[in-house]
Enzyme design. Structure first.
Site, mmCIF file in Angstrom:
data_model
loop_
_atom_site.group_PDB
_atom_site.id
_atom_site.type_symbol
_atom_site.label_atom_id
_atom_site.label_comp_id
_atom_site.label_asym_id
_atom_site.label_seq_id
_atom_site.Cartn_x
_atom_site.Cartn_y
_atom_site.Cartn_z
ATOM 1 N N LYS A 181 -3.012 8.531 3.098
ATOM 2 C CA LYS A 181 -4.270 8.356 3.835
ATOM 3 C C LYS A 181 -4.119 8.798 5.287
ATOM 4 C CE LYS A 181 -7.158 6.543 0.759
ATOM 5 N NZ LYS A 181 -8.350 7.289 0.289
ATOM 6 N N TYR A 193 0.847 -1.198 0.000
ATOM 7 C CA TYR A 193 0.000 0.000 0.000
ATOM 8 C C TYR A 193 0.881 1.246 0.000
ATOM 9 C CZ TYR A 193 -4.406 2.471 0.771
ATOM 10 O OH TYR A 193 -5.517 3.286 0.636
#
Length: 261
Positions: free
Chosen positions: A168, A161
């Site tokens: 995020k 990720y």
């Protein structure tokens, strides 16, 4: 005798950023908001996605507000909200479901992330929430609810990720600071942290299918979540039921976030 259907968002007006196709989380929440009574305005990202969004929103009628808006371009954001103000005197809701990092940054190791990829991921995935909120907030004259989409990779390491997890994390922190800034205006800002679902964006993450299997093995509900469930959560956060909730991250992930091992 006709039964009255309760629509918790009746009379609300919302703007939705991030619909790409029918599998988009943004579309699931938009559909739920529409069914709950909200009137919705949409952006699309470039001509490539215009046809998809036009086709989807056509079920709301022929007069749906739909305009291009690249959230990384301040001029386009300003132009978009200029048109919004001509279309409606107020907004009540905004959905931010926008994120991007170059494909090569979602493979390999985080340490290999280029400066360009790092800046791009933060610009599109995190700063855009600030820029869009700055334009939307003055239209939320009676208060409002802003909802952004995040993921567990912001809080814990999810292999591959990479820079998106860092972006995020920035998005989640931005949500808290925006919630503080806008609280006196009765504008609430929250994140939904969705478990993995089959979307266009998810397919770009290396090892996505094994991630789904991991949730099935370890989450208390033995699964992640559905887009319909995310839609219901979106309605809750937009409604008076969440009137006392702001600056929060709500996990909709089958309970995975609570697990230690």
């Amino acid at each position: 005798m006709h039964e009255t259907i309760y629509k918790p968002l009746e009379g609300k007006v919302g703007v939705v950023f991030g619909v790409a196709n029918k599998r988009s989380i943004a579309w699931a929440i938009a559909l739920a908001w529409h069914r709950a009574g909200a009137k919705l305005l949409f952006n699309y990202q470039g001509d490539r996605l215009k046809e998809n969004v036009e086709e989807l929103t056509s079920e709301f009628g022929s007069d749906v507000f739909l305009l291009p808006c690249d959230v990384a371009d301040d001029a386009q954001v300003t132009e978009f909200f200029t048109k919004v103000r001509e279309y409606t005197p107020k907004l009540d809701l905004m959905l931010h479901s926008v994120a991007f990092a170059p494909k090569e940054a979602l493979e390999g190791d985080f340490i290999s992330t280029s400066r360009e990829a790092f800046l791009m991921a933060h610009n599109i995935s995190a700063y855009s929430l600030v820029g869009l909120t700055r334009e939307a907030a003055p239209l939320m004259t009676e208060g409002g609810s802003i909802v952004a989409m995040t993921y567990y990779g912001a809080a814990k390491v999810v292999p591959h990720y990479n820079v998106m997890g860092v972006a995020k994390a920035s998005l989640e922190a931005s949500t808290r600071y925006l919630a503080y800034d806008l609280g006196t205006k009765k504008i609430r800002v929250n994140c939904i942290s969705a478990g993995p679902v089959q979307t266009l964006a998810a397919r770009g993450i290396s090892g996505f299918s094994s991630m789904m299997k991991h949730y099935e093995a370890h989450a208390p509900l033995k699964r992640s979540c559905t887009t319909e469930e995310l839609g219901h959560t979106g309605v809750f956060l937009a409604s008076d039921g969440a009137a006392g909730i702001t600056g929060q991250v709500l996990y909709v992930d089958g309970g995975y976030e609570i697990m230690g091992m």
